[in-house]
Design a protein around this motif. Structure first.
Motif, PDB file in Angstrom:
ATOM      1  N   THR A   1       0.835  -1.195  -0.042  1.00  0.00           N
ATOM      2  CA  THR A   1      -0.084  -0.084   0.021  1.00  0.00           C
ATOM      3  C   THR A   1       0.791   1.398  -0.134  1.00  0.00           C
ATOM      4  O   THR A   1       1.862   1.180   1.014  1.00  0.00           O
ATOM      5  CB  THR A   1      -0.830   0.107   1.262  1.00  0.00           C
ATOM      6  OG1 THR A   1      -1.694  -1.174   1.154  1.00  0.00           O
ATOM      7  CG2 THR A   1      -1.978   1.085   1.165  1.00  0.00           C
TER       8      THR A   1
ATOM      9  N   GLU B   1      -5.199   3.066   5.064  1.00  0.00           N
ATOM     10  CA  GLU B   1      -5.968   2.442   6.126  1.00  0.00           C
ATOM     11  C   GLU B   1      -5.654   0.991   6.705  1.00  0.00           C
ATOM     12  O   GLU B   1      -5.591   0.841   7.940  1.00  0.00           O
ATOM     13  CB  GLU B   1      -7.675   2.060   5.706  1.00  0.00           C
ATOM     14  CG  GLU B   1      -8.442   1.452   6.593  1.00  0.00           C
ATOM     15  CD  GLU B   1      -9.922   1.266   6.076  1.00  0.00           C
ATOM     16  OE1 GLU B   1     -10.728   0.488   6.381  1.00  0.00           O
ATOM     17  OE2 GLU B   1     -10.186   1.609   4.813  1.00  0.00           O
ATOM     18  N   THR B   2      -4.884   0.278   6.073  1.00  0.00           N
ATOM     19  CA  THR B   2      -4.321  -1.031   6.563  1.00  0.00           C
ATOM     20  C   THR B   2      -3.340  -0.606   7.604  1.00  0.00           C
ATOM     21  O   THR B   2      -3.164  -1.256   8.443  1.00  0.00           O
ATOM     22  CB  THR B   2      -3.791  -1.586   5.510  1.00  0.00           C
ATOM     23  OG1 THR B   2      -2.680  -1.094   4.768  1.00  0.00           O
ATOM     24  CG2 THR B   2      -4.851  -2.220   4.471  1.00  0.00           C
ATOM     25  N   TRP B   3      -2.521   0.513   7.296  1.00  0.00           N
ATOM     26  CA  TRP B   3      -1.355   0.846   8.416  1.00  0.00           C
ATOM     27  C   TRP B   3      -2.136   1.235   9.535  1.00  0.00           C
ATOM     28  O   TRP B   3      -1.648   0.893  10.918  1.00  0.00           O
ATOM     29  CB  TRP B   3      -0.527   2.056   7.763  1.00  0.00           C
ATOM     30  CG  TRP B   3       0.285   1.773   6.584  1.00  0.00           C
ATOM     31  CD1 TRP B   3      -0.205   0.608   5.830  1.00  0.00           C
ATOM     32  CD2 TRP B   3       1.116   2.586   6.002  1.00  0.00           C
ATOM     33  NE1 TRP B   3       0.670   0.741   4.847  1.00  0.00           N
ATOM     34  CE2 TRP B   3       1.438   2.119   4.887  1.00  0.00           C
ATOM     35  CE3 TRP B   3       1.851   3.775   6.397  1.00  0.00           C
ATOM     36  CZ2 TRP B   3       2.404   2.643   3.936  1.00  0.00           C
ATOM     37  CZ3 TRP B   3       2.491   4.241   5.571  1.00  0.00           C
ATOM     38  CH2 TRP B   3       3.169   3.794   4.277  1.00  0.00           C
ATOM     39  N   ARG B   4      -3.174   1.988   9.665  1.00  0.00           N
ATOM     40  CA  ARG B   4      -4.149   2.364  10.710  1.00  0.00           C
ATOM     41  C   ARG B   4      -4.619   1.360  11.389  1.00  0.00           C
ATOM     42  O   ARG B   4      -4.520   1.229  12.648  1.00  0.00           O
ATOM     43  CB  ARG B   4      -4.937   3.362  10.391  1.00  0.00           C
ATOM     44  CG  ARG B   4      -4.567   4.866  10.280  1.00  0.00           C
ATOM     45  CD  ARG B   4      -5.811   5.848   9.811  1.00  0.00           C
ATOM     46  NE  ARG B   4      -6.009   5.849   8.474  1.00  0.00           N
ATOM     47  CZ  ARG B   4      -7.001   6.435   7.857  1.00  0.00           C
ATOM     48  NH1 ARG B   4      -7.782   7.139   8.442  1.00  0.00           N
ATOM     49  NH2 ARG B   4      -7.037   6.599   6.594  1.00  0.00           N
ATOM     50  N   GLU B   5      -5.092   0.417  10.938  1.00  0.00           N
ATOM     51  CA  GLU B   5      -5.621  -0.942  11.496  1.00  0.00           C
ATOM     52  C   GLU B   5      -4.666  -1.580  12.287  1.00  0.00           C
ATOM     53  O   GLU B   5      -5.093  -2.128  13.068  1.00  0.00           O
ATOM     54  CB  GLU B   5      -6.266  -1.647  10.468  1.00  0.00           C
ATOM     55  CG  GLU B   5      -7.410  -1.220   9.696  1.00  0.00           C
ATOM     56  CD  GLU B   5      -7.960  -1.937   8.456  1.00  0.00           C
ATOM     57  OE1 GLU B   5      -7.303  -2.937   8.293  1.00  0.00           O
ATOM     58  OE2 GLU B   5      -9.133  -1.701   8.042  1.00  0.00           O
ATOM     59  N   LEU B   6      -3.429  -1.326  11.902  1.00  0.00           N
ATOM     60  CA  LEU B   6      -2.343  -2.328  12.515  1.00  0.00           C
ATOM     61  C   LEU B   6      -1.680  -1.548  13.746  1.00  0.00           C
ATOM     62  O   LEU B   6      -0.820  -1.938  14.271  1.00  0.00           O
ATOM     63  CB  LEU B   6      -1.085  -2.773  11.478  1.00  0.00           C
ATOM     64  CG  LEU B   6      -1.607  -3.974  10.494  1.00  0.00           C
ATOM     65  CD1 LEU B   6      -0.474  -3.883   9.461  1.00  0.00           C
ATOM     66  CD2 LEU B   6      -2.046  -5.107  11.387  1.00  0.00           C
ATOM     67  N   GLY B   7      -2.039  -0.322  14.200  1.00  0.00           N
ATOM     68  CA  GLY B   7      -1.613   0.609  14.656  1.00  0.00           C
ATOM     69  C   GLY B   7      -0.233   0.853  14.522  1.00  0.00           C
ATOM     70  O   GLY B   7       0.600   0.864  15.375  1.00  0.00           O
ATOM     71  N   THR B   8       0.297   1.344  13.156  1.00  0.00           N
ATOM     72  CA  THR B   8       1.456   1.607  12.887  1.00  0.00           C
ATOM     73  C   THR B   8       1.945   2.898  13.317  1.00  0.00           C
ATOM     74  O   THR B   8       1.408   3.890  13.068  1.00  0.00           O
ATOM     75  CB  THR B   8       1.807   1.295  11.502  1.00  0.00           C
ATOM     76  OG1 THR B   8       1.146   0.208  10.900  1.00  0.00           O
ATOM     77  CG2 THR B   8       3.170   1.384  10.888  1.00  0.00           C
TER      78      THR B   8
ATOM     79  N   GLU C   1      -2.459   8.240  12.638  1.00  0.00           N
ATOM     80  CA  GLU C   1      -3.920   8.340  12.544  1.00  0.00           C
ATOM     81  C   GLU C   1      -4.488   9.536  11.492  1.00  0.00           C
ATOM     82  O   GLU C   1      -5.735   9.542  11.491  1.00  0.00           O
ATOM     83  CB  GLU C   1      -4.603   8.648  13.815  1.00  0.00           C
ATOM     84  CG  GLU C   1      -4.111   7.526  14.998  1.00  0.00           C
ATOM     85  CD  GLU C   1      -4.963   6.189  14.484  1.00  0.00           C
ATOM     86  OE1 GLU C   1      -6.150   6.026  14.009  1.00  0.00           O
ATOM     87  OE2 GLU C   1      -4.389   5.162  14.752  1.00  0.00           O
TER      88      GLU C   1
END
Length: 217
Positions: A140, A165-172, A159
């Motif tokens: 991504t 979005e995938t980075w945010r979902e993983l709490g990166t 955030e």
């Protein structure tokens, strides 16, 4: 299985030893310790710990925090041990073959600062283009990045809307530094944390500054 556990503890003699003893009581074996930051009577340490099969990582938190004044910031699986002396080796490797230096640096820097991945971006039209990426970097891509070009090393808010979005979902957790010039930027990510401390960002900027001297424009 090995875990990286980041702890905040009072910066006084014997505290780290007490943590080591508490971890030993649950069968955990400390493989290495790295001091991340010190100041105001507190120390931030990263410990790589091997946990016996069948033990849950939550037991690491319980054991460490049984020592007065100790708080666990994060626990995550970790492959290998901490190696805080690889900077010189990495610079030497880049200097031997500068044309491949950007790829070598991008692949090597996550191992030094204990990140999950790294990418280097540059300008393309009105946006940015991925120049290189480490083997573990997500496919991504970033778009509409408000901080580019970047003048100085900084922690990025994982955030914000530009973050995939995938980075945010993983709490990166994210940090970035210019690589010799504001429009060539290294971005590093830690899925699941822990957050980047000021001392780590300074270390990242220092390393980028050294490597930028070796890299071709």
């Amino acid at each position: 299985m090995s875990f990286l556990i980041r702890v905040q503890l009072p910066d006084r003699p014997g505290t780290l030893g007490a943590v080591a003893s508490a971890l030993g009581e649950i069968g955990a074996d400390i493989l290495s310790v790295d001091v991340v930051e010190r100041g105001s009577g507190l120390a931030i340490d990263d410990l790589v710990v091997e946990l016996p099969s069948g033990r849950l990582p939550d037991t690491l938190i319980t054991a460490a925090e049984s020592v007065e004044g100790v708080e666990v910031d994060a626990v995550r699986p970790y492959a290998g041990i901490l190696d805080t002396h690889r900077e010189l080796e990495l610079v030497e490797e880049i200097a031997e073959e500068p044309k491949k230096g950007l790829e070598v640096f991008t692949e090597g820097v996550p191992k030094i600062i204990r990140a999950g991945w790294a990418v280097v971006v540059g300008p393309e039209g009105t946006g940015i283009n991925r120049l290189t990426a480490s083997s573990a970097a997500p496919e991504t891509r970033m778009a509409d990045v408000p901080w580019f070009p970047l003048e100085r090393a900084t922690v990025l808010d994982g955030e914000e809307e530009w973050v995939p979005e995938t980075w945010r979902e993983l709490g990166t957790e994210l940090a970035a530094t210019p690589l010799g010039k504001p429009d060539r930027v290294l971005v590093v990510g830690r899925p699941g944390g822990p957050m980047f401390r000021a001392a780590e960002v300074a270390r990242l900027a220092h390393l980028a500054g050294i490597v930028a001297v070796v890299l071709p424009d």
